[in-house]
Design a protein around this motif. Structure first.
Motif, short mmCIF file in Angstrom:
data_model
loop_
_atom_site.label_atom_id
_atom_site.label_comp_id
_atom_site.label_asym_id
_atom_site.label_seq_id
_atom_site.Cartn_x
_atom_site.Cartn_y
_atom_site.Cartn_z
N SER A 318 0.81 -1.22 0.00
CA SER A 318 0.00 0.00 0.00
C SER A 318 0.85 1.27 0.00
CB SER A 318 -0.92 0.01 1.22
OG SER A 318 -0.16 -0.04 2.42
N TYR A 383 -11.01 -16.20 -2.09
CA TYR A 383 -10.67 -15.31 -3.21
C TYR A 383 -11.84 -15.18 -4.18
CZ TYR A 383 -5.77 -14.48 -2.08
OH TYR A 383 -4.61 -14.05 -1.48
N ILE A 386 -14.44 -12.75 -2.47
CA ILE A 386 -14.07 -11.32 -2.40
C ILE A 386 -13.73 -10.75 -3.77
CG2 ILE A 386 -13.26 -11.59 -0.01
CD1 ILE A 386 -10.40 -11.53 -1.02
N TRP A 389 -14.81 -7.29 -4.20
CA TRP A 389 -14.34 -6.37 -3.16
C TRP A 389 -13.26 -5.46 -3.73
CZ3 TRP A 389 -14.05 -8.79 2.42
CH2 TRP A 389 -15.28 -9.41 2.71
N TRP A 392 -7.37 -4.05 -3.19
CA TRP A 392 -6.35 -4.28 -2.16
C TRP A 392 -6.70 -5.46 -1.25
CZ3 TRP A 392 -7.23 -4.22 3.07
CH2 TRP A 392 -8.42 -3.64 3.52
N THR A 393 -7.99 -5.72 -1.06
CA THR A 393 -8.39 -6.84 -0.20
C THR A 393 -7.98 -8.17 -0.82
OG1 THR A 393 -10.60 -6.97 -1.19
CG2 THR A 393 -10.34 -5.55 0.74
N GLN A 394 -7.98 -8.22 -2.14
CA GLN A 394 -7.59 -9.45 -2.84
C GLN A 394 -6.08 -9.59 -2.93
OE1 GLN A 394 -9.97 -10.00 -6.56
NE2 GLN A 394 -10.90 -8.06 -5.94
N TYR A 396 -3.51 -7.99 -0.92
CA TYR A 396 -2.76 -8.17 0.32
C TYR A 396 -3.62 -8.19 1.60
CZ TYR A 396 -3.05 -3.01 0.52
OH TYR A 396 -3.49 -1.71 0.55
N GLY A 397 -4.92 -8.00 1.45
CA GLY A 397 -5.78 -8.03 2.64
C GLY A 397 -5.77 -9.38 3.33
N MET A 398 -5.87 -10.46 2.55
CA MET A 398 -5.84 -11.81 3.11
C MET A 398 -4.54 -12.07 3.85
SD MET A 398 -8.19 -14.35 2.64
CE MET A 398 -7.34 -15.82 2.08
#
Length: 420
Positions: A318, A383, A386, A389, A392-394, A396-398
């Motif tokens: 990020s 995956y 989301i 979604w 960014w959640t896909q 590095y969010g996990m």
């Protein structure tokens, strides 16, 4: 046997020479094995599945299959007690694994396109069922083949050498796929795979048929109860299973994230994996030296925060350049997982009773295999959930969520369970 001066050669020298020859065979066998396995797993497995048209959940399922079949090792551990020879059973099952896994490359030439993924999964599954038996037999043979006094040093050297070779093969394979995208590139890789898979089976014929100290138990249930009643072993194994469940939610799908979401080419992906392997190799030497002073379990505990931090590093995408973060995450992961794999193997073959070792190995493989199976399966599903979604959640969010959970597990539970 006599020496050059006409006198009898000392018995100790004969024994040392036999051990050295056996270790050389085991090391040489690893060369073709490493080459064909590197080209069939990791980024190349993910890339080939994407070429065949697989979804993220199907990719997660395929990755998970190799660990699910480990449950069958419990039955194999019992059945090998009945074998007159471990060697030829090992050659048979390993040969079947190599043949069937290599045959997945024929899928686009034999089946209609709508059945490519299904045909791949069927062949892949049968291959790894055979590998389950072959893996138990090989682990049993190699633990008897390598003397305990040199085990740590030998596996450190062997792993370093084979991982160096694997790095070169990985980079070369990435260059091939970038230069010849699609089916042409994968055909070239599979031709190399077929050559070295056959070579690998041939080398197994030269393995010695080492004597086998069988379990004192003759029936299945009493033999199964041996590891189950070992409280320290079971606590450690269940904890490591929980750890692998968390770790495998994301790590096996890194290639999917980088290829599909970050659009990284194969050459760059190969360089990332090579950097991970180089630091993994360097860590073998460090962990091996530490293992001379500290127990396997204590050092296993030390590897866990390192692996957790490698997952948390993805969050830096990020604020920092993408490649800088990815190289850092892969390097740290390599240092942690290199120690984890080496020390877990030493824990199984060194901290367990010799006569009961096949069942102990099988119990560890079954429990950790179940955890490692559900990890990528659940991860692939997440995956898909989301998919709509924010990006960014896909990406590095996990990893952030899983890294935080792993760190908490290591600090809260690991310190109590993985103690001397």
């Amino acid at each position: 046997m006599r020496n050059r001066l006409g006198g009898a050669r000392p018995k100790g020298l004969r024994k040392t020479s036999v051990h050295r020859k056996n270790l050389q065979i085991a090391t040489f066998e690893g060369i073709p094995s490493t080459i064909f396995q590197v080209l069939l797993q990791g980024q190349f497995l993910t890339g080939f599945l994407l070429y065949l048209g697989a979804s993220s959940s199907q990719i997660g399922f395929v990755i998970a299959l190799t660990t699910l079949v480990n449950v069958a090792q419990i039955g194999v551990a019992f059945l090998i007690q009945k074998l007159p020879s471990r060697k030829w059973a090992m050659v048979t099952f390993i040969g079947l694994h190599r043949l069937l896994w290599g045959s997945t490359g024929l899928v686009p030439f034999i089946f209609p396109k709508e059945h490519w993924v299904t045909a791949f999964i069927v062949l892949y599954t049968i291959a790894f069922i055979a590998n389950t038996a072959g893996g138990v037999l090989w682990s049993s043979v190699i633990s008897d083949l390598v003397p305990a006094r040199v085990r740590g040093r030998y596996f450190g050297i062997r792993n370093t050498f084979l991982n160096a070779l694997g790095s070169l093969v990985m980079y070369g394979g990435g260059l091939v796929l970038d230069r010849y995208p699609g089916g042409h590139g994968f055909l070239i890789l599979y031709i190399v795979v077929w050559i070295f898979s056959i070579s690998n089976v041939i080398v197994f014929f030269f393995y010695p048929d080492v004597p086998f100290e069988k379990s004192e138990e003759k029936d299945f249930l009493p033999m199964l109860k041996k590891p189950l009643h070992d409280t320290l072993f079971m606590k450690s194994t269940l904890f490591l299973s929980a750890w692998l469940l968390l770790q495998n939610l994301t790590v096996p799908l890194y290639s999917y994230v980088m290829l599909q979401l970050l659009h990284i080419n194969y050459e760059t992906l190969s360089l990332l994996n090579v950097s991970q392997t180089i630091f993994m190799m360097a860590s073998f030497y460090v962990w091996g030296n530490l293992n001379a002073k500290y127990s396997n379990k204590r050092l296993l505990l030390w590897t866990l925060p390192i692996i957790a931090v490698s997952s948390l590093l993805w969050g830096l995408l990020s604020v920092l350049p993408m490649l800088l973060v990815l190289f850092a995450a892969h390097i740290v992961f390599g240092m942690g997982v290199g120690g984890f794999n080496q020390l877990a193997f030493n824990f199984i073959i060194g901290d367990t009773p010799k006569k009961e070792r096949p069942m102990y190995m099988a119990m560890y493989a079954a429990l950790t295999g179940l955890a490692a199976f559900f990890g990528p399966l659940i991860g692939g599903r997440i995956y898909e959930w989301i998919h709509e979604w924010p990006h960014w959640t896909q990406v590095y969010g996990m990893q952030l969520i899983v890294g935080a959970l792993m760190l908490a597990l290591a600090l809260l539970l690991g310190r109590r369970i993985l103690k001397d």
